[in-house]
Design a protein around this motif. Structure first.
Motif, PDB file in Angstrom:
ATOM      1  N   GLU A  62       0.831  -1.208   0.000  1.00  0.00           N
ATOM      2  CA  GLU A  62       0.000   0.000   0.000  1.00  0.00           C
ATOM      3  C   GLU A  62       0.868   1.263   0.000  1.00  0.00           C
ATOM      4  N   GLU A  63       1.946   1.235   0.786  1.00  0.00           N
ATOM      5  CA  GLU A  63       2.847   2.395   0.831  1.00  0.00           C
ATOM      6  C   GLU A  63       3.522   2.620  -0.518  1.00  0.00           C
ATOM      7  N   TRP A  64       3.901   1.531  -1.196  1.00  0.00           N
ATOM      8  CA  TRP A  64       4.505   1.664  -2.527  1.00  0.00           C
ATOM      9  C   TRP A  64       3.498   2.321  -3.474  1.00  0.00           C
ATOM     10  N   THR A  65       2.266   1.831  -3.448  1.00  0.00           N
ATOM     11  CA  THR A  65       1.218   2.359  -4.329  1.00  0.00           C
ATOM     12  C   THR A  65       0.960   3.844  -4.060  1.00  0.00           C
ATOM     13  N   SER A  66       0.982   4.238  -2.802  1.00  0.00           N
ATOM     14  CA  SER A  66       0.752   5.641  -2.449  1.00  0.00           C
ATOM     15  C   SER A  66       2.025   6.483  -2.566  1.00  0.00           C
ATOM     16  N   GLU A  67       3.134   5.852  -2.904  1.00  0.00           N
ATOM     17  CA  GLU A  67       4.434   6.511  -3.081  1.00  0.00           C
ATOM     18  C   GLU A  67       4.943   7.174  -1.806  1.00  0.00           C
ATOM     19  N   SER A  68       4.573   6.595  -0.647  1.00  0.00           N
ATOM     20  CA  SER A  68       5.048   7.151   0.623  1.00  0.00           C
ATOM     21  C   SER A  68       6.299   6.451   1.140  1.00  0.00           C
ATOM     22  N   SER A  69       6.518   5.203   0.713  1.00  0.00           N
ATOM     23  CA  SER A  69       7.774   4.510   1.003  1.00  0.00           C
ATOM     24  C   SER A  69       7.943   3.367   0.012  1.00  0.00           C
ATOM     25  N   TYR A  70       9.177   2.913  -0.094  1.00  0.00           N
ATOM     26  CA  TYR A  70       9.540   1.867  -1.050  1.00  0.00           C
ATOM     27  C   TYR A  70      10.373   0.836  -0.306  1.00  0.00           C
ATOM     28  N   ASN A  71       9.724  -0.247   0.108  1.00  0.00           N
ATOM     29  CA  ASN A  71      10.377  -1.284   0.901  1.00  0.00           C
ATOM     30  C   ASN A  71      10.746  -2.463   0.009  1.00  0.00           C
ATOM     31  N   PHE A  72      11.965  -2.945   0.173  1.00  0.00           N
ATOM     32  CA  PHE A  72      12.508  -4.003  -0.660  1.00  0.00           C
ATOM     33  C   PHE A  72      12.898  -5.227   0.159  1.00  0.00           C
ATOM     34  N   VAL A  73      12.822  -6.375  -0.474  1.00  0.00           N
ATOM     35  CA  VAL A  73      13.432  -7.602   0.025  1.00  0.00           C
ATOM     36  C   VAL A  73      14.826  -7.653  -0.589  1.00  0.00           C
ATOM     37  N   ILE A  74      15.807  -8.055   0.201  1.00  0.00           N
ATOM     38  CA  ILE A  74      17.152  -8.299  -0.325  1.00  0.00           C
ATOM     39  C   ILE A  74      17.266  -9.800  -0.533  1.00  0.00           C
ATOM     40  N   VAL A  75      17.629 -10.212  -1.742  1.00  0.00           N
ATOM     41  CA  VAL A  75      17.807 -11.630  -2.048  1.00  0.00           C
ATOM     42  C   VAL A  75      19.171 -11.845  -2.679  1.00  0.00           C
ATOM     43  N   ASP A  76      19.646 -13.080  -2.599  1.00  0.00           N
ATOM     44  CA  ASP A  76      20.873 -13.467  -3.279  1.00  0.00           C
ATOM     45  C   ASP A  76      20.653 -13.315  -4.785  1.00  0.00           C
ATOM     46  N   ALA A  77      21.585 -12.695  -5.467  1.00  0.00           N
ATOM     47  CA  ALA A  77      21.426 -12.437  -6.907  1.00  0.00           C
ATOM     48  C   ALA A  77      21.377 -13.719  -7.727  1.00  0.00           C
ATOM     49  N   ARG A 123      20.494   4.397  -5.213  1.00  0.00           N
ATOM     50  CA  ARG A 123      20.485   4.702  -6.654  1.00  0.00           C
ATOM     51  C   ARG A 123      19.046   4.727  -7.182  1.00  0.00           C
ATOM     52  N   PHE A 124      18.225   3.779  -6.752  1.00  0.00           N
ATOM     53  CA  PHE A 124      16.816   3.759  -7.128  1.00  0.00           C
ATOM     54  C   PHE A 124      16.158   5.088  -6.727  1.00  0.00           C
ATOM     55  N   GLY A 125      16.434   5.535  -5.508  1.00  0.00           N
ATOM     56  CA  GLY A 125      15.847   6.785  -5.036  1.00  0.00           C
ATOM     57  C   GLY A 125      16.235   7.981  -5.889  1.00  0.00           C
ATOM     58  N   CYS A 126      17.494   8.059  -6.244  1.00  0.00           N
ATOM     59  CA  CYS A 126      17.966   9.190  -7.048  1.00  0.00           C
ATOM     60  C   CYS A 126      17.551   9.069  -8.513  1.00  0.00           C
ATOM     61  N   GLU A 127      17.770   7.902  -9.069  1.00  0.00           N
ATOM     62  CA  GLU A 127      17.569   7.712 -10.511  1.00  0.00           C
ATOM     63  C   GLU A 127      16.098   7.532 -10.884  1.00  0.00           C
ATOM     64  N   VAL A 128      15.398   6.673 -10.188  1.00  0.00           N
ATOM     65  CA  VAL A 128      14.019   6.350 -10.550  1.00  0.00           C
ATOM     66  C   VAL A 128      13.032   7.330  -9.927  1.00  0.00           C
ATOM     67  N   LEU A 129      13.225   7.662  -8.656  1.00  0.00           N
ATOM     68  CA  LEU A 129      12.275   8.545  -7.974  1.00  0.00           C
ATOM     69  C   LEU A 129      12.601  10.025  -8.149  1.00  0.00           C
ATOM     70  N   GLY A 130      13.809  10.328  -8.617  1.00  0.00           N
ATOM     71  CA  GLY A 130      14.192  11.721  -8.813  1.00  0.00           C
ATOM     72  C   GLY A 130      14.497  12.470  -7.532  1.00  0.00           C
ATOM     73  N   LEU A 131      14.842  11.729  -6.470  1.00  0.00           N
ATOM     74  CA  LEU A 131      15.184  12.381  -5.206  1.00  0.00           C
ATOM     75  C   LEU A 131      16.565  13.011  -5.305  1.00  0.00           C
ATOM     76  N   GLN A 132      16.765  14.078  -4.552  1.00  0.00           N
ATOM     77  CA  GLN A 132      18.039  14.795  -4.560  1.00  0.00           C
ATOM     78  C   GLN A 132      18.926  14.436  -3.383  1.00  0.00           C
ATOM     79  N   ARG A 133      18.363  13.661  -2.439  1.00  0.00           N
ATOM     80  CA  ARG A 133      19.133  13.317  -1.248  1.00  0.00           C
ATOM     81  C   ARG A 133      18.534  12.064  -0.616  1.00  0.00           C
ATOM     82  N   ILE A 134      19.408  11.138  -0.287  1.00  0.00           N
ATOM     83  CA  ILE A 134      19.022   9.936   0.446  1.00  0.00           C
ATOM     84  C   ILE A 134      19.816   9.965   1.743  1.00  0.00           C
ATOM     85  N   GLU A 135      19.112   9.934   2.870  1.00  0.00           N
ATOM     86  CA  GLU A 135      19.769   9.985   4.170  1.00  0.00           C
ATOM     87  C   GLU A 135      19.810   8.612   4.814  1.00  0.00           C
ATOM     88  N   VAL A 136      20.955   8.306   5.422  1.00  0.00           N
ATOM     89  CA  VAL A 136      21.123   7.081   6.203  1.00  0.00           C
ATOM     90  C   VAL A 136      21.496   7.552   7.608  1.00  0.00           C
TER      91      VAL A 136
END
Length: 185
Positions: A62-77, A123-136
């Motif tokens: 639901e958050e992905w659909t509303s574009e409020s957050s983007y949560n990912f699973v990390i898997v072995d490539a 990179r997804f945040g900057c490239e796909v979402l067009g964000l200018q800053r990702i904070e950790v």
């Protein structure tokens, strides 16, 4: 951009949105990692059932659909084994920034998974979402997460006093960031 079509990968890990089938592997990882996550990820360490993970997956979708957050699973490539989770939360569309989090199951730590997944998510945040800053934002005593952020290439910006509320008290945190130029965008 839909959750169903988002898949980012390098030679070590892939990140993709949550799916219903991730509930059991995620719960297994949470059980395995409970002792290590309790101090830093209290919400994760308190998960008591697969049903709770299923509820989280519905919420994450639901958050992905509303574009409020983007949560990912990390898997072995290579074999798609569940390794952990990462994501972009607190997305601020006005000022074009988000918070980035990550965790890796205990049996997979020390392999560079968190740093690789962090870089892919930023990179997804900057490239796909067009964000200018990702904070950790990492608690000052969380050595493993501090190393992962630095290894991912996030720029250390300083210590923020009383930035996090953790374990019932205000805690200092280290601020790292990514910006588009970190990815030659």
């Amino acid at each position: 951009m839909t959750a169903e079509t988002t898949f980012l990968s390098d030679d070590l890990v892939a990140i993709r949105p949550w799916r219903a089938a991730d509930a059991q592997p995620a719960f297994d990882a949470i059980l395995e990692s409970r002792a290590e996550t309790a101090m830093w990820l209290a919400d994760v360490s308190r998960v008591a059932s697969v049903a709770e993970v299923e509820g989280y997956i519905v919420h994450a979708t639901e958050e992905w659909t509303s574009e409020s957050s983007y949560n990912f699973v990390i898997v072995d490539a290579l074999d798609t084994t569940f390794l952990g989770s990462c994501g972009l939360t607190q997305v601020n569309r006005r000022h074009l920034y988000a918070n980035l989090y990550y965790w890796v199951r205990t049996c997979q730590t020390g392999r560079g998974i968190a740093s690789q997944a962090t870089r892919l998510a930023a990179r997804f945040g900057c490239e796909v979402l067009g964000l200018q800053r990702i904070e950790v934002v990492v608690e000052v005593d969380n050595g493993a997460s501090l190393r992962a952020a630095a290894k991912a290439g996030a720029v250390h910006e300083g210590v923020l006093r009383n930035r996090l509320n953790s374990r019932g008290a205000a805690r200092n945190a280290v601020m790292f960031s990514f910006v588009p130029s970190d990815f030659d965008l």
